[in-house]
Design a protein around this motif. Structure first.
Motif, PDB file in Angstrom:
ATOM      1  N   SER A   1      -2.434   2.073  -1.646  1.00 12.08           N
ATOM      2  CA  SER A   1      -1.170   2.031  -0.911  1.00 12.08           C
ATOM      3  C   SER A   1      -0.390   3.326  -1.124  1.00 12.08           C
ATOM      4  O   SER A   1      -0.334   3.849  -2.235  1.00 12.08           O
TER       5      SER A   1
ATOM      6  N   ARG B   1      -2.910  -1.185  -5.625  1.00 16.39           N
ATOM      7  CA  ARG B   1      -2.767  -1.941  -4.385  1.00 16.39           C
ATOM      8  C   ARG B   1      -1.342  -2.457  -4.186  1.00 16.39           C
ATOM      9  O   ARG B   1      -1.063  -3.188  -3.240  1.00 16.39           O
TER      10      ARG B   1
ATOM     11  N   LEU C   1      -5.249   0.225   7.185  1.00 20.77           N
ATOM     12  CA  LEU C   1      -5.747  -0.902   6.397  1.00 20.77           C
ATOM     13  C   LEU C   1      -6.707  -1.764   7.213  1.00 20.77           C
ATOM     14  O   LEU C   1      -7.739  -2.212   6.725  1.00 20.77           O
TER      15      LEU C   1
ATOM     16  N   ASP D   1      -9.568  -1.507   3.104  1.00 23.15           N
ATOM     17  CA  ASP D   1      -8.929  -1.342   1.801  1.00 23.15           C
ATOM     18  C   ASP D   1      -8.542   0.114   1.639  1.00 23.15           C
ATOM     19  O   ASP D   1      -9.231   1.017   2.106  1.00 23.15           O
TER      20      ASP D   1
END
Length: 801
Positions: free
Chosen positions: A367, A483, A359, A364
């Motif tokens: 996840s 995310r 990250l 970005d």
């Protein structure tokens, strides 16, 4: 402004000659009237508002009480001049001045005689003008035609009053009983609803006959209009049903609310629009929301769908669209948080730090979906809190245990009564962030029934390629879950749907060693229990030997949940002593453990020796960690009957059968003959018969037990084993190696036999787990027997050939 208001004029008593005899002064103060025309003989109340007019009426009332009333051509003019007034008016007498409760001033005036304004002489302090009489032509009382006109005027005016319905009975009575034609015409002119300029035309008409005819024309027109309205209403009249009645009542309520400061429904819609304008959603979503608001605006607030639509819009506004918390990329801080909260769990911590590192470098990324699996009480759920704290994210926990309705995940259609979003969306709304750490607890316990398959509904949630457009049935629009950091927990992977398991990154959270449990108790459990029981720090200490005694004799688990309960029990007993003022050892001793916790619940699993043939130690995996088990084989004279006991499952029974058949086919290699198996009945038993047992990993243990029984050779001391066998004698790998090794260490085992294919599993185990153990890696059953069986035989009367 002076206006007639809501009053009905009344006629004065007296004869026409009484008014014609009234002398008109050369000059009169002039009172301008707005939207009202006063006729001779009529008594009428007037509301006075202009300051000039207030002074005028008070001065006049204090003098001869006479003034001139003249109607304005345009009622909006505040300071009328000569050109703003009609030329003909009425001289009037002020009968009374009234100061009203609301602060306004009204006067009651009576029309006396028509006058014509010759010219304005003064403007201050109020208007004065030169006037002269403006009398009607003499009336011929013998004119029978005019008498018919008068009767027609009475009938028309009464009919018009009946249609309007807002004229008091006194006015109707007056019309029926007025004898003077002039007074009657003047009364009707003042009483009917005509335009101001029409009334002025009637006032200016000198010939009373012409005035009567002209008035009749106006009345006929008004009556025809009223009859037409009534006819139209009669044609289109329908009975109001309940909904229309409610609508009318609501309209009345709306009017009242507007008078009181505004309609709450309109305020609510405006508030929704305002909140929508402040949201961080994209143009497409903003357009969708505005469309839904307009749909709400068109709905009847009394309809049931209205409240459903309001709830839907509020849900859209409460969701964290594109609202993200900022991740903390301080890796040293994250590592410290994870180490402070949890002792051990190195693999999990390493994976979290890897994720943070990516990250930080990329800025970005979608996840990953992590799945922590392992026995209860090892810290899988609490680990989620630590991850959230280390990342600086919001924390959400959602228990999936027993979940059986797909709508719990995806929500219901908003058209259903009581519809609501799924629990995924509900929890995000509660968190107020679109990138929290989301714990899906007990994902292995999701059930399935006629309501649908929740596990399949979770496929979209837990797929990083799909969850950027997660579709909740209630929202009916896509929501980005990409995310969100989902972390699932499970005790076992066997009950998780394969497609769901494939979408998750599996991380094994295995059990703890006694040394690890001791550290966890010292760092976390003991301080928490002292705080929970109102005891000061240092008022009670648990030495290492006391913790070891509690762990070994009062718990049997992979995690520390039962240990936490036992520590709480000790804390309660000590708290009671403190409350009663009794003495106690602040530093606990080993002998205190029995006083506080009673007789030991468990005895330590120990190796039982090798004095008997056919008794072999195996290793097993359970949901609470590793265990050692014993396989016992006894022989008795018979015809080769084979018996299995010990609450064994089908797979375990098959392992015993395979082991026996392998030994039959390889009897010469063990110094046996095929007849050896036909003369003896074989009984294989696995102790602790109340506990169900199943699985293939006891295959080599059973083969060794049978071989030891038939050969009467001793089994090597302090030896345990685990592995699956085939009919060809191959030893296959098994799972749960770490838990089984821990069980072996607890029992004092020194050597372990496992499949060579399990050798790779040892590389992932910390050296502390395998310290002091010797491993034998085997490929065939004969390799196992060569290691496990000694040449020495037991002292037994059995002679097997």
């Amino acid at each position: 402004m002076e206006d007639q208001g809501e009053f009905i004029p009344i006629i004065a008593d007296g004869d026409e000659s009484d008014f014609k005899s009234v002398e008109v002064p050369e000059s009169l103060p002039i009172l301008p009237l707005r939207n009202a025309v006063l006729f001779p003989g009529v008594v009428m109340p007037i509301t006075v508002g202009r300051q000039k007019s207030l002074k005028l009426i008070r001065d006049v009332y204090a003098g001869d009480k006479l003034l001139g009333t003249v109607t304005q051509k345009d009622g909006k003019v505040e300071e009328p001049q000569t050109e703003d007034l009609f030329p003909v008016g009425t001289m009037a007498e002020i009968l009374k001045i009234l100061e009203m409760p609301d602060g306004t001033t009204s006067i009651i005036i009576q029309g006396k005689r028509r006058i014509k304004v010759a010219g304005i002489t003064e403007q201050l302090p109020y208007m004065k003008a030169l006037v002269h009489p403006y009398d009607e032509h003499e009336l011929d009382n013998e004119d029978s035609e005019f008498g018919v006109v008068i009767e027609s005027l009475k009938d028309l005016s009464l009919k018009l009053m009946k249609y309007t319905g807002n004229v008091p009975p006194e006015a109707q009575f007056a019309i029926k009983n007025i004898e003077s034609p002039t007074f009657l015409i003047n009364f009707i002119c003042n009483n009917v609803e005509l335009e101001t300029h029409e009334k002025q035309e009637l006032l200016e008409e000198n010939d009373i006959r012409s005035r009567g005819n002209q008035l009749m024309g106006f009345l006929v027109r008004e009556v025809q209009v009223m009859e037409l309205k009534k006819d139209i209403q009669r044609k289109v009249k329908v009975d109001l049903d309940q909904q229309q009645r409610e609508y009318l009542l609501n309209q009345q309520i709306k009017t009242i609310q507007d008078e009181l400061g505004g309609n709450p429904i309109e305020k609510e819609i405006e508030e929704l629009k305002k909140r929508g304008a402040e949201m961080k959603w994209n143009e497409e979503m903003a357009g969708f929301f505005n469309k839904e608001v307009e749909k709400l605006n068109r709905m009847n607030p009394a309809a049931g769908e209205y409240s459903i639509q309001v709830g839907y819009l509020e849900t859209l506004l409460d969701l964290p669209w594109n609202a993200y918390t900022e991740d903390n990329f301080d890796l040293q801080h994250a590592e410290k948080v994870l180490d402070d909260d949890h002792y051990g769990l190195e693999k999990v911590k390493e994976r979290i730090l890897e994720h943070l590192a990516v990250l930080k470098l990329k800025g970005d990324m979608k996840s990953p979906i992590l799945c922590l699996y392992g026995p209860p009480g090892v810290g899988k759920t609490s680990l989620g809190k630590s991850i959230a704290r280390s990342l600086g994210r919001k924390y959400i926990r959602m228990s999936l245990g027993g979940l059986h309705d797909e709508a719990e995940i995806r929500g219901h259609r908003k058209t259903y009564i009581g519809a609501m979003p799924g629990r995924i969306i509900q929890n995000l709304k509660k968190a107020g962030s679109a990138n929290p750490v989301f714990i899906l607890d007990e994902i292995d316990k999701v059930s399935q029934d006629f309501h649908g398959d929740p596990a399949s509904a979770l496929l979209e949630v837990l797929d990083p390629e799909q969850n950027s457009e997660f579709h909740d049935n209630y929202l009916d629009v896509d929501f980005d879950l990409s995310r969100v950091m989902f972390i699932a927990t499970a005790n076992t992977l066997s009950t998780i749907q394969p497609a769901l398991r494939d979408r998750m990154e599996l991380i094994d959270v295995s059990g703890y060693l006694v040394e690890e449990k001791t550290e966890i108790a010292k760092r976390h459990l003991v301080p928490r229990q002292l705080k929970n029981h109102g005891m000061a720090k240092g008022s009670l200490t648990f030495p290492k030997e006391v913790l070891v005694r509690i762990i070994e004799n009062y718990t049997r688990e992979s995690g520390v949940r039962a240990l936490d309960k036992q520590l709480a029990k000790v804390a309660r007993r000590v708290a009671r002593k403190i409350a009663f003022g009794e003495k106690y050892n602040k530093k606990l001793k080993v002998e205190d453990v029995k006083e506080y916790l009673g007789v030991p619940i468990y005895t330590r699993e120990t190796y039982e020796g090798n004095e008997f043939a056919g008794v072999v130690t195996g290793l097993a995996w359970t949901a609470v960690g590793g265990e050692i088990l014993y396989v016992e084989t006894s022989l008795s004279k018979g015809k080769g009957r084979f018996t299995l006991t010990g609450n064994l499952g089908e797979v375990m029974k098959e392992s015993a059968t395979i082991a026996l058949e392998y030994l039959r086919s390889h009897a010469p290699d063990l110094g046996l003959t095929s007849q050896s198996f036909e003369k003896w009945d074989v009984h294989v038993h696995v102790p602790e018969g109340a506990i169900p047992k199943d699985g293939p990993s006891a295959g080599i243990t059973m083969a060794t037990s049978l071989a030891s029984a038939f050969t009467q050779r001793k089994v090597k001391r302090n030896l345990a084993m685990t592995g699956e066998i085939t009919l060809r004698g191959k030893v296959l790998p098994v799972g749960g190696i770490k838990e089984k090794i821990l069980a072996a260490k607890r029992a004092g085992i020194k050597e372990i036999i496992i499949s060579r294919q399990n050798e790779k599993d040892l590389e992932e185990i910390k050296p502390i787990y395998i310290k002091g153990l010797k491993f034998h890696f085997v490929e065939t059953v004969m390799d196992v027997l060569e290691i496990a069986l000694l040449k020495q035989k037991v002292n037994s009367p059995l002679r097997i050939r």
